[in-house]
Design an enzyme around this catalytic site. Sequence first.
Site, PDB file in Angstrom:
ATOM      1  N   GLU A   1       0.668  -1.101   0.120  1.00  0.00           N
ATOM      2  CA  GLU A   1      -0.097   0.067  -0.014  1.00  0.00           C
ATOM      3  C   GLU A   1       0.752   1.318   0.022  1.00  0.00           C
ATOM      4  OE1 GLU A   1      -2.369  -0.771   3.278  1.00  0.00           O
ATOM      5  OE2 GLU A   1      -3.942  -1.981   2.323  1.00  0.00           O
TER       6      GLU A   1
ATOM      7  N   GLU B   1       7.131 -22.108   7.818  1.00  0.00           N
ATOM      8  CA  GLU B   1       7.613 -21.251   8.773  1.00  0.00           C
ATOM      9  C   GLU B   1       8.743 -22.159   9.822  1.00  0.00           C
ATOM     10  OE1 GLU B   1       4.923 -21.196  12.344  1.00  0.00           O
ATOM     11  OE2 GLU B   1       3.777 -20.534  10.762  1.00  0.00           O
TER      12      GLU B   1
END
Length: 272
Positions: free
Chosen positions: A81, A112
């Site tokens: 953004e 992960e």
Amino acid sequence: MDFIKTTESESHYSNLEQMSISELLQNINTEDKTVPNAVENALPQIHGLVEQVVAKLKQGGRLFYIGAGTSGRLGIVDASECPPTFGVSHDLVIGLIAGGDSAIRKAVEFAEDSKEQGWSDLQEYKISEEDVVVGIAASGTTPYVIGALEQCNANNIVTGCITCNQNSPLALTAKFPIEVVVGPEFVTGSSRMKAGTAQKLVLNMITTATMIQLGRVKGNKMVDMQLSNNKLVERGIKMIMDEINIGSEEAKQLLDTHKSVRSAIQAYNGNK
């Protein structure tokens, strides 16, 4: 203090399946109301990290977010953004997620759990001492994130983190930890809820405050935003009208010519 993973603690509520829709929504909302207070408690830590980010970016460095699952996705959202909102390069704020871009939409099993992969992913971007790396993990125990920050520390790269457990391994690894302790989730262990909301609030603070410090906002307006749709073009026209007190048609012509709100205003003022 011992490390207690409060994000995994038992919910304050039980027998959720017996609640009505109204009761579910009210109780979730009650829990959500506690998040801003938890963020407020972490403001000194947030301030310390933002100072580091601003300093490094002013010197030509970059900001990296690195995480897994929901935390990784939130970092990518915030990074993505920045270019349309503030008109900066896509290379200035970069979000990385365990498992790569495919993990944005669909969980990649065990991605992960590697302590080496996070550092390997950062090296693809030629990470250096000029940059800042912020690990995001609600639990504060994600190996992918911790391993990356450990290697950053070893290479004199500024490290921060956003976690929702106090004294977690991640917080103890990061040089500038942010610990937003939101407590047990409404659904036990579902850290996409309060923990995710807290992380999003902190990410908003980090990039918004940084971009303002870098001069990417004038007054309270996004004068460097990308004009990528009609809504933003209309917003840009209104910004120009308000800033230099001209009509909509003249403002539109200026924006069409100069392709950015800042440039349009500067050109108008320069020609007066």
